[in-house]
Design an enzyme around this catalytic site. Structure first.
Site, mmCIF file in Angstrom:
data_model
loop_
_atom_site.group_PDB
_atom_site.id
_atom_site.type_symbol
_atom_site.label_atom_id
_atom_site.label_comp_id
_atom_site.label_asym_id
_atom_site.label_seq_id
_atom_site.Cartn_x
_atom_site.Cartn_y
_atom_site.Cartn_z
ATOM 1 N N CYS A 248 6.168 -0.297 7.315
ATOM 2 C CA CYS A 248 6.028 0.763 6.410
ATOM 3 C C CYS A 248 7.256 1.383 5.586
ATOM 4 O O CYS A 248 8.339 1.358 6.245
ATOM 5 C CB CYS A 248 5.420 2.113 7.484
ATOM 6 N N LEU A 249 6.847 1.916 4.384
ATOM 7 C CA LEU A 249 7.979 2.319 3.544
ATOM 8 C C LEU A 249 8.462 3.575 4.081
ATOM 9 O O LEU A 249 9.616 3.793 3.780
ATOM 10 C CB LEU A 249 7.490 2.388 2.074
ATOM 11 N N GLN B 48 3.156 9.948 1.122
ATOM 12 C CA GLN B 48 4.501 9.243 1.307
ATOM 13 C C GLN B 48 5.270 9.562 0.001
ATOM 14 O O GLN B 48 6.335 9.100 -0.090
ATOM 15 C CB GLN B 48 4.142 7.850 1.379
ATOM 16 N N HIS C 54 -2.224 7.092 7.340
ATOM 17 C CA HIS C 54 -1.003 8.033 6.747
ATOM 18 C C HIS C 54 -1.666 9.451 6.501
ATOM 19 O O HIS C 54 -1.428 10.390 6.366
ATOM 20 C CB HIS C 54 -0.781 7.134 5.598
ATOM 21 N N GLY D 98 0.855 -1.278 0.119
ATOM 22 C CA GLY D 98 0.037 0.143 0.040
ATOM 23 C C GLY D 98 0.985 1.202 -0.179
ATOM 24 O O GLY D 98 1.814 1.172 0.433
ATOM 25 N N HIS E 82 -3.955 1.392 7.942
ATOM 26 C CA HIS E 82 -2.990 1.859 7.729
ATOM 27 C C HIS E 82 -2.619 3.038 7.026
ATOM 28 O O HIS E 82 -2.033 4.020 7.388
ATOM 29 C CB HIS E 82 -1.748 0.815 7.506
ATOM 30 N N GLU E 83 -3.114 2.700 5.723
ATOM 31 C CA GLU E 83 -3.312 3.861 4.773
ATOM 32 C C GLU E 83 -4.002 5.207 5.171
ATOM 33 O O GLU E 83 -3.576 6.546 4.938
ATOM 34 C CB GLU E 83 -3.221 3.603 3.336
HETATM 35 NI NI NI Z 1 2.682 3.065 5.491
#
Ligand code: NI
Length: 165
Positions: A91-92, A51, A137, A46, A133-134
């Protein structure tokens, strides 16, 4: 098409609330294509628009990594949730840290799709976790904000040191 650089903690764009998308433009559609390419390039499941430095309510997801079957949502919100489950999450934007995070087991999410149509989608298993999670963000919240205070502070300190170096 382009792989975009992924913004890492402590970049302030990650902690700011993103803006609602009123009209989906061609530029947004191009951004979606780049975000999908970036998600695959980084082996993510995702990716939220902030991000890649764009503060808009938009995320892409691919729980099964099947090309052409990616999910794209604008202005997503959880309208119902059920149960609780604690599982490891990463998470990236928070590289190399994986911690157990408590999430709802199942969620129902309302959003706009790529055509601007309102959709309601049920998320279970990994997809439920991705949705939560998204959306976090897009509200300026990282998974490390959902850990205990000491654990969260410890990880943030280590990440800040890494950025300064
Ligand atoms: Ni993330």
């Amino acid at each position: 098409m382009a792989v975009l650089p992924v913004v890492k903690y402590p970049d302030p764009v990650l902690s700011a609330k993103t803006k609602e998308v009123r009209v989906i433009t061609d530029a947004d559609r191009r951004l979606v294509i780049d975000m999908i390419e970036t998600m695959y390039a980084e082996n993510g499941v995702g990716l939220a628009a902030n991000q890649v430095g764009i503060s808009k309510q938009l995320f892409v997801a691919s729980a099964d990594q099947v090309k052409g079957k990616e999910l794209v949502f604008f202005n997503p919100r959880i309208v119902r949730s059920e149960g609780v489950i604690k599982e490891f999450e990463g998470c990236l934007s928070v590289p190399e840290f994986y911690e157990p995070v408590k999430r709802a087991k199942r969620v129902w999410m309302r959003a706009l799709d790529l055509d601007g149509e309102e959709v309601e989608v049920k998320g279970e298993g990994l997809l439920s976790r991705i949705f939560q999670h998204e959306i976090d963000h897009l509200n300026g919240i990282l998974f490390i904000d959902r850990l205990g205070f000491l654990k969260s502070r410890n990880i943030k300190t280590r990440l800040r040191k890494k950025t300064v170096r």
